[in-house]
Write an enzyme that holds these catalytic residues in place. Structure first.
Site, mmCIF file in Angstrom:
data_model
loop_
_atom_site.group_PDB
_atom_site.id
_atom_site.type_symbol
_atom_site.label_atom_id
_atom_site.label_comp_id
_atom_site.label_asym_id
_atom_site.label_seq_id
_atom_site.Cartn_x
_atom_site.Cartn_y
_atom_site.Cartn_z
ATOM 1 N N LYS A 7 1.220 -1.014 0.007
ATOM 2 C CA LYS A 7 0.371 -0.576 0.118
ATOM 3 C C LYS A 7 0.968 1.365 0.414
ATOM 4 O O LYS A 7 1.325 1.132 0.505
ATOM 5 C CB LYS A 7 -1.624 0.038 1.013
ATOM 6 C CG LYS A 7 -2.732 -0.059 1.601
ATOM 7 C CD LYS A 7 -3.163 0.424 2.143
ATOM 8 C CE LYS A 7 -4.342 0.998 2.620
ATOM 9 N NZ LYS A 7 -5.034 0.657 3.544
HETATM 10 O O1 G3P Z 1 -7.845 1.860 5.820
HETATM 11 C C1 G3P Z 1 -8.058 2.795 4.871
HETATM 12 C C2 G3P Z 1 -9.961 2.830 5.232
HETATM 13 O O2 G3P Z 1 -10.386 2.134 5.559
HETATM 14 C C3 G3P Z 1 -9.995 4.143 6.844
HETATM 15 O O3 G3P Z 1 -11.095 4.313 6.827
HETATM 16 O O4 G3P Z 1 -12.647 4.868 9.196
HETATM 17 O O5 G3P Z 1 -10.027 5.540 9.235
HETATM 18 O O6 G3P Z 1 -11.561 6.665 7.833
HETATM 19 P P1 G3P Z 1 -11.497 5.491 8.354
#
Ligand code: G3P
Length: 214
Positions: free
Chosen positions: A83
């Protein structure tokens, strides 16, 4: 649509995997930090449980650093997808890693143009963050629709992974739009299973069955 868990918690991953519907896992530095475990050891354990792609993020932001970390992570297991953040050096890293046969997931995507560039650079997966756009009063799902249209227009094979999913409606809309992957916290994954009418119906069936037994 493939269903991924967005977590680095091995118990959550084992539980979802035991249902036979877990297609992969995405992690990020914040999720890994929460577990307080050795990063590589944790990744190896996740790879031993899940039969699918496991995204592991680099923390360097310069090209050499991203390449070094990316190569290192990819060596751990064939399931690892590296990533990288959607920045200029990240796009360069995507191109270099692809040439070496290493698959990348380009993360922190917030615009259709960013997604177009990631596909052109050779990303295996693009990760648009819907919840974080919703958080700033911009409809995150509009971005998914735009990216899917652009990728279809030009036959890009980069997979659209809907990230930052916050609730089941995000999942339904992703599937309706034809997204390739939805990655979600374990709490949302669990919500997908539940329906109050299922619970009420089961309760009634069992109560009626009990009457016959008496
Ligand atoms: O892993 C990336 C993403 O899914 C993070 O989500 O909830 O931290 O915005 P969030």
């Amino acid at each position: 649509m493939k269903i991924f868990l967005d977590t680095a918690n091995i118990n959550e991953i084992r539980e979802a995997s035991s249902m036979g519907i877990l297609d992969g896992v995405t992690t990020n530095p914040s999720l890994v930090a929460k577990e307080g475990r050795d990063f590589k050891g944790l990744l190896k354990e996740i790879c031993s449980v899940v039969n699918g792609d496991i995204s592991a993020e680099v923390v360097a932001t310069d090209l050499d650093g991203m390449l070094r970390e990316g190569r290192d992570l990819a060596k751990l297991d064939d399931k690892i997808v590296v990533k990288v953040p959607l920045i200029k050096e990240g796009l360069k890293a995507v191109k270099c890693l692809k040439a070496e046969g290493i698959r990348t997931n380009v993360t922190l995507c917030f615009s259709p143009n960013q997604a177009l560039l990631a596909a052109k650079a050779g990303a295996y997966i693009i990760s648009p963050f819907v919840g974080r756009l919703d958080d700033i009063s911009t409809d995150g799902m509009d971005l998914i629709e735009q990216i899917i249209t652009i990728y279809r227009n030009y036959d890009y094979d980069t997979q659209v992974l809907v990230a930052s999913i916050r609730h089941p409606i995000h999942v339904v809309e992703s599937a309706m739009m034809g997204a390739d992957i939805g990655t979600m916290p374990f709490s949302v994954f669990t919500q997908l299973i539940k329906h109050p009418l299922t619970d009420i119906g089961l309760e009634r069936f069992l109560a009626d069955w009990k009457k016959v037994q008496q």
